[in-house]
Scaffold this motif. Structure first.
Motif, mmCIF file in Angstrom:
data_model
loop_
_atom_site.group_PDB
_atom_site.id
_atom_site.type_symbol
_atom_site.label_atom_id
_atom_site.label_comp_id
_atom_site.label_asym_id
_atom_site.label_seq_id
_atom_site.Cartn_x
_atom_site.Cartn_y
_atom_site.Cartn_z
ATOM 1 N N ALA A 79 0.852 -1.010 0.038
ATOM 2 C CA ALA A 79 -0.521 -0.167 -0.081
ATOM 3 C C ALA A 79 0.597 1.713 0.203
ATOM 4 C CB ALA A 79 -0.735 -0.191 0.924
ATOM 5 N N ALA A 80 1.507 1.426 1.100
ATOM 6 C CA ALA A 80 2.531 2.410 0.941
ATOM 7 C C ALA A 80 3.723 2.666 -0.364
ATOM 8 C CB ALA A 80 3.849 2.015 2.144
ATOM 9 N N THR A 81 4.318 1.500 -1.201
ATOM 10 C CA THR A 81 4.404 2.012 -2.234
ATOM 11 C C THR A 81 3.532 2.715 -3.244
ATOM 12 O OG1 THR A 81 5.706 0.148 -1.753
ATOM 13 C CG2 THR A 81 5.506 1.113 -4.597
ATOM 14 N N LEU A 82 2.195 2.109 -3.572
ATOM 15 C CA LEU A 82 0.749 2.324 -4.549
ATOM 16 C C LEU A 82 1.188 3.949 -3.932
ATOM 17 C CD1 LEU A 82 -1.868 -0.033 -4.759
ATOM 18 C CD2 LEU A 82 0.677 0.262 -6.057
ATOM 19 N N SER A 83 1.527 3.864 -2.656
ATOM 20 C CA SER A 83 1.564 5.776 -2.609
ATOM 21 C C SER A 83 2.160 6.310 -2.564
ATOM 22 C CB SER A 83 0.936 6.273 -0.893
ATOM 23 O OG SER A 83 -0.195 5.374 -0.557
ATOM 24 N N GLU A 84 3.923 5.982 -2.449
ATOM 25 C CA GLU A 84 4.802 6.705 -3.677
ATOM 26 C C GLU A 84 4.860 6.533 -4.998
ATOM 27 O OE1 GLU A 84 8.315 4.727 -1.755
ATOM 28 O OE2 GLU A 84 7.146 3.839 0.031
ATOM 29 N N ARG A 85 4.549 5.770 -5.381
ATOM 30 C CA ARG A 85 4.142 5.937 -6.998
ATOM 31 C C ARG A 85 3.113 6.942 -7.492
ATOM 32 N NH1 ARG A 85 5.617 1.981 -10.531
ATOM 33 N NH2 ARG A 85 3.399 2.247 -11.615
ATOM 34 N N ARG A 86 2.053 6.969 -6.721
ATOM 35 C CA ARG A 86 1.108 8.566 -6.966
ATOM 36 C C ARG A 86 1.783 10.019 -6.340
ATOM 37 N NH1 ARG A 86 -2.207 4.793 -4.972
ATOM 38 N NH2 ARG A 86 -2.538 6.213 -2.995
ATOM 39 N N GLY A 87 2.138 9.624 -6.033
ATOM 40 C CA GLY A 87 3.285 10.991 -5.314
ATOM 41 C C GLY A 87 2.852 11.203 -4.055
ATOM 42 N N THR A 88 2.648 10.505 -3.047
ATOM 43 C CA THR A 88 1.434 10.671 -1.843
ATOM 44 C C THR A 88 2.589 9.996 -0.808
ATOM 45 O OG1 THR A 88 0.100 9.040 -1.699
ATOM 46 C CG2 THR A 88 -0.894 12.071 -2.605
ATOM 47 N N LEU A 89 2.157 10.322 1.048
ATOM 48 C CA LEU A 89 2.546 9.633 1.936
ATOM 49 C C LEU A 89 1.459 9.086 2.357
ATOM 50 C CD1 LEU A 89 6.019 10.736 2.981
ATOM 51 C CD2 LEU A 89 6.127 9.143 1.448
ATOM 52 N N SER A 90 0.609 7.971 2.551
ATOM 53 C CA SER A 90 -0.510 8.403 3.552
ATOM 54 C C SER A 90 -0.436 6.812 4.612
ATOM 55 C CB SER A 90 -1.232 8.162 2.526
ATOM 56 O OG SER A 90 -1.200 6.856 1.791
ATOM 57 N N GLY A 91 -1.293 6.475 5.590
ATOM 58 C CA GLY A 91 -1.490 5.357 6.527
ATOM 59 C C GLY A 91 -1.143 5.949 7.676
ATOM 60 N N PRO A 92 -0.777 4.834 8.749
ATOM 61 C CA PRO A 92 -0.716 4.983 10.108
ATOM 62 C C PRO A 92 1.329 4.835 10.646
ATOM 63 C CG PRO A 92 -1.344 3.336 9.956
ATOM 64 C CD PRO A 92 -1.689 3.661 8.622
ATOM 65 N N LEU A 93 1.514 6.050 11.012
ATOM 66 C CA LEU A 93 2.773 5.892 11.577
ATOM 67 C C LEU A 93 3.032 6.356 12.566
ATOM 68 C CD1 LEU A 93 5.760 5.884 10.389
ATOM 69 C CD2 LEU A 93 5.536 8.533 10.184
ATOM 70 N N ARG A 94 3.709 5.427 13.722
ATOM 71 C CA ARG A 94 3.971 5.228 15.081
ATOM 72 C C ARG A 94 5.085 5.038 15.546
ATOM 73 N NH1 ARG A 94 2.946 0.826 19.802
ATOM 74 N NH2 ARG A 94 2.211 2.274 21.131
ATOM 75 N N ILE A 95 5.249 6.495 16.648
ATOM 76 C CA ILE A 95 6.963 6.187 16.672
ATOM 77 C C ILE A 95 7.475 7.103 18.225
ATOM 78 C CG2 ILE A 95 7.772 7.267 14.251
ATOM 79 C CD1 ILE A 95 7.636 10.381 16.216
ATOM 80 N N SER A 96 8.212 6.041 19.030
ATOM 81 C CA SER A 96 7.948 6.283 20.635
ATOM 82 C C SER A 96 9.074 7.653 21.251
ATOM 83 C CB SER A 96 8.277 5.456 21.485
ATOM 84 O OG SER A 96 8.999 5.293 22.249
ATOM 85 N N ALA A 97 9.156 8.868 21.205
ATOM 86 C CA ALA A 97 9.907 10.048 21.634
ATOM 87 C C ALA A 97 10.138 10.144 22.903
ATOM 88 C CB ALA A 97 9.941 10.677 20.688
ATOM 89 N N PRO A 98 11.156 10.822 22.909
ATOM 90 C CA PRO A 98 11.130 11.517 24.575
ATOM 91 C C PRO A 98 10.217 12.493 24.955
ATOM 92 C CG PRO A 98 13.478 11.097 23.659
ATOM 93 C CD PRO A 98 12.403 10.588 22.370
ATOM 94 N N VAL A 99 10.233 12.999 25.879
ATOM 95 C CA VAL A 99 9.512 13.977 26.786
ATOM 96 C C VAL A 99 9.609 14.393 26.201
ATOM 97 C CG1 VAL A 99 7.932 14.410 28.612
ATOM 98 C CG2 VAL A 99 8.202 12.466 28.190
ATOM 99 N N THR A 100 11.343 15.551 26.716
ATOM 100 C CA THR A 100 11.378 16.861 26.825
ATOM 101 C C THR A 100 11.758 17.114 25.358
ATOM 102 O OG1 THR A 100 12.248 16.626 29.004
ATOM 103 C CG2 THR A 100 12.926 17.885 27.773
#
Length: 300
Positions: A79-100
């Motif tokens: 699905a991400a590859t098809l989005s990239e071919r259309r020049g768009t980035l889409s869908g869920p992205l989940r990251i962890s990051a420090p508070v401060t």
């Protein structure tokens, strides 16, 4: 088999509980439980042992998980590859990051990224502890620290210089340490996730560890900075936290004849898993926003 049932099972297996899987999927716990039950009926096999204390996978569940999770990742990649071919980035992205770091610098750098890519559904979980990106279902983990060996593949975003600092008041009362031996006799403010072993310095090609006298232990860099300004002791802080107070004269940088161990801000993803174009784009955005050298070191 319905795809949402497979996704629910994989989320349950990774999270270790139905309630945590429901939180990650942003669904009601009853919905996730029903999807798991339906998948088990369709397969004609019990995938999960349920008890009041914990949830474990059956032998069939362990076998199915390996195939199901790889299939889901394959579909997400497709699905991400098809989005990239259309020049768009889409869908869920989940990251962890420090508070401060997120409050001071990461968040402001991400807002333009999200405006440019409105179809990305970004979830940022703020947590300073070490997380298991694979087991906890993160696409990426942003962290600050030394880039040592780990089961993660890391991309460097910016260097992060740390300095020993203390308030003028503390130095007037206790004097300034001139070397590492003198530093050991001073009262220290320490970050609890690293402990008093965090004072590591590079002397030649060797790493030297200094243990000061603990005066305060806390798991937040801003509180450490405030405690140092209050004259409670010496602390080792990254410039992305201490920079404004150093410029204002509220904190002074100490020279003990050795540099603290090199550290970086980096984003990591589970080894062996192909990182998505979304994660790569996010890393590029952060790298550009922080600069090299990073903007928070300007004038220091």
């Amino acid at each position: 088999m319905k795809l949402d049932g497979i996704a629910a099972f994989v989320a349950i297996a990774e999270a270790g509980s139905i309630s945590e899987a429901a939180r990650r999927l942003r669904l009601a716990k009853s919905v996730v439980s029903d999807r798991l039950a339906q998948l088990e009926r369709e397969l004609g096999a019990r995938l999960v042992h349920r008890s009041t204390r914990r949830l474990t996978l059956t032998e069939d569940g362990l076998i199915f998980l390996e195939l199901a999770s790889s299939s889901l990742r394959g579909l997400e990649t497709a699905a991400a590859t098809l989005s990239e071919r259309r020049g768009t980035l889409s869908g869920p992205l989940r990251i962890s990051a420090p508070v401060t770091l997120t409050a001071l610098h990461l968040g402001p750098a991400l807002y333009p990224f999200l405006r440019r890519h409105p179809q990305i559904d970004l979830t940022i979980e703020l947590d300073d502890r070490r997380v298991d990106a694979q087991a906890e279902g993160y696409d990426g983990v942003v962290r600050h620290g030394p880039m040592r060996d780990s089961p993660l593949t890391a991309w460097r975003l910016a260097r992060s210089r740390r300095v020993l600092v203390a308030s003028p008041d503390y130095l007037e009362r206790n004097g300034a340490p001139r070397n590492l031996d003198e530093l050991e006799g001073h009262r220290g403010i320490f970050y609890t996730h690293r402990g008093i072993a965090d004072w590591r310095f590079e002397v030649g090609e060797k790493a030297v560890q200094v243990r000061g006298r603990p005066g305060l232990r806390v798991n937040n860099g801003v509180v450490m900075c405030d405690a140092a300004k209050a004259g409670l002791g010496i602390t080792l802080l990254p410039l992305f936290i201490a920079g404004p107070d150093i410029r204002a004269g509220a904190l002074r940088v100490l020279d003990v004849g050795a540099e603290p161990e090199a550290e970086f801000i980096y984003v990591a993803h589970p080894e062996g898993r192909r990182p998505s174009a979304k994660l790569r784009a996010l890393a590029d955005c952060l790298r550009e926003a922080f600069g090299d050298p990073p903007y928070w070191e300007a004038g220091l």
